[in-house]
Design a protein around this motif. Structure first.
Motif, PDB file in Angstrom:
ATOM      1  N   THR A 128       0.786  -1.297  -0.014  1.00 33.83           N
ATOM      2  CA  THR A 128       0.058  -0.148   0.202  1.00 33.83           C
ATOM      3  C   THR A 128       0.704   1.259   0.076  1.00 33.83           C
ATOM      4  OG1 THR A 128      -1.979  -1.195   1.145  1.00 33.83           O
ATOM      5  CG2 THR A 128      -1.839   1.202   1.167  1.00 33.83           C
ATOM      6  N   ARG A 139       0.845   4.212  -2.745  1.00 27.18           N
ATOM      7  CA  ARG A 139       0.681   5.568  -2.596  1.00 27.18           C
ATOM      8  C   ARG A 139       1.730   6.373  -3.237  1.00 27.18           C
ATOM      9  NH1 ARG A 139      -3.366   6.064   0.976  1.00 27.18           N
ATOM     10  NH2 ARG A 139      -4.039   4.452   2.320  1.00 27.18           N
ATOM     11  N   THR A 184      -4.816   6.134  -4.069  1.00 23.88           N
ATOM     12  CA  THR A 184      -5.443   6.502  -2.930  1.00 23.88           C
ATOM     13  C   THR A 184      -6.425   5.738  -2.308  1.00 23.88           C
ATOM     14  OG1 THR A 184      -7.268   8.170  -3.932  1.00 23.88           O
ATOM     15  CG2 THR A 184      -4.820   8.841  -3.448  1.00 23.88           C
ATOM     16  N   ASP A 185      -6.995   5.650  -1.421  1.00 25.26           N
ATOM     17  CA  ASP A 185      -7.983   5.133  -0.824  1.00 25.26           C
ATOM     18  C   ASP A 185      -9.368   5.273  -1.709  1.00 25.26           C
ATOM     19  OD1 ASP A 185      -6.765   3.961   1.233  1.00 25.26           O
ATOM     20  OD2 ASP A 185      -7.109   5.309   2.621  1.00 25.26           O
TER      21      ASP A 185
END
Length: 272
Positions: free
Chosen positions: A253, A257, A262-263
């Motif tokens: 993750t 990023r 991104t989330d």
């Protein structure tokens, strides 16, 4: 009469090379000669020190493979294949550079071997490797191409693929020499990996070697690479593999990023 070569070094290299490689070297010389822009056949032949017929044959072969194109009244220039390779090379360099400090930290924390790889056709290509600190021999090297369906890293690269594609990849890997496996069991595990967002190698590619792997995504949400932590089965009991999952996924993750994910990035549609 044959023109005098404009690049004596390349001619000397070709003369010293095995006969089978001379055509390849001449093809590379053609690409070098086109670097400054479109060039007519006569000028290209003169620049290479070759006959027009030989130059025409080499250039046509490169056109067939999309390395060159021919523009009427201008001549030969770079083709779309070189653009594709350039973008791919840039992406690989970016992924390696961005991922390096993250996978170094992961290797230090776990004391195990960490790999970084990408999808290369229907194989997993290892771009980087951080050796572990344990006395465990992992027979992998940077540049190795491994079966997708038998390695944890390869399976992590397939997490967005449609199950309908899994069958052909699985069968192709077995034909190519991957260790035998039961497709029903493999599929059941893969469905679990998709749900968990990570994948395991349970001694499927190398005897007594297990690994935990997770995908890396770019700004579009696509899986563009994967990492894995590998070690001997004695250090990779089921409970340790489960506990490593959070650490491996967190590292993947963090790399994602840095690549722009991104989330809020929407998940891409399942690849057919």
């Amino acid at each position: 009469m044959k023109n005098s070569p404009s690049n004596p070094e390349s001619v000397e290299t070709a003369a010293k090379s095995p006969p089978g490689s001379q055509t390849l070297l001449r093809g590379l010389d053609v690409l070098d000669a086109v670097v400054d822009g479109p060039i007519a056949l006569a000028d290209l032949a003169a620049k290479l020190g070759l006959t027009r017929s030989t130059t025409h044959r080499l250039a046509n072969a490169l056109i067939d493979r999309r390395y060159l194109t021919f523009v009427p009244r201008l001549g030969y220039q770079f083709g779309p294949k070189l653009l594709e390779l350039g973008f791919l090379a840039q992406r690989q360099a970016d992924v390696v550079q961005i991922a390096r400090p993250h996978i170094e930290d992961l290797a230090l924390a776990t004391e195990d071997t960490v790999h970084l790889g990408i999808l290369d056709g229907e194989r997993a290509l290892y771009l980087d490797k951080i050796p572990g600190r344990r006395r465990v021999e992992i027979s992998s090297r940077v540049g190795d191409r491994q079966p997708l369906t038998a390695t944890g890293l390869g399976k992590a690269l397939l997490l967005d693929d449609a199950p309908t594609r899994w069958q052909s990849l699985f069968d192709g890997d077995r034909i190519a020499g991957a260790p035998e496996a039961d497709y029903g069991i493999w599929t059941e595990r893969m469905n679990g990996y998709v749900a968990a967002g990570r994948a395991y190698d349970l001694e499927e590619n190398q005897d007594q070697i297990r690994c935990v792997a997770a995908p890396i995504r770019d700004a579009s949400g696509r899986i563009v690479a994967a990492i894995s932590v590998s070690s001997a089965a004695q250090y990779m009991a089921d409970d340790r593999m489960e506990s490593l999952t959070a650490e491996v996924c967190a590292t993947a993750t963090a790399i994602s990023r840095d690549l722009g994910w991104t989330d809020e990035t929407p998940r891409p549609k399942v690849r057919k």
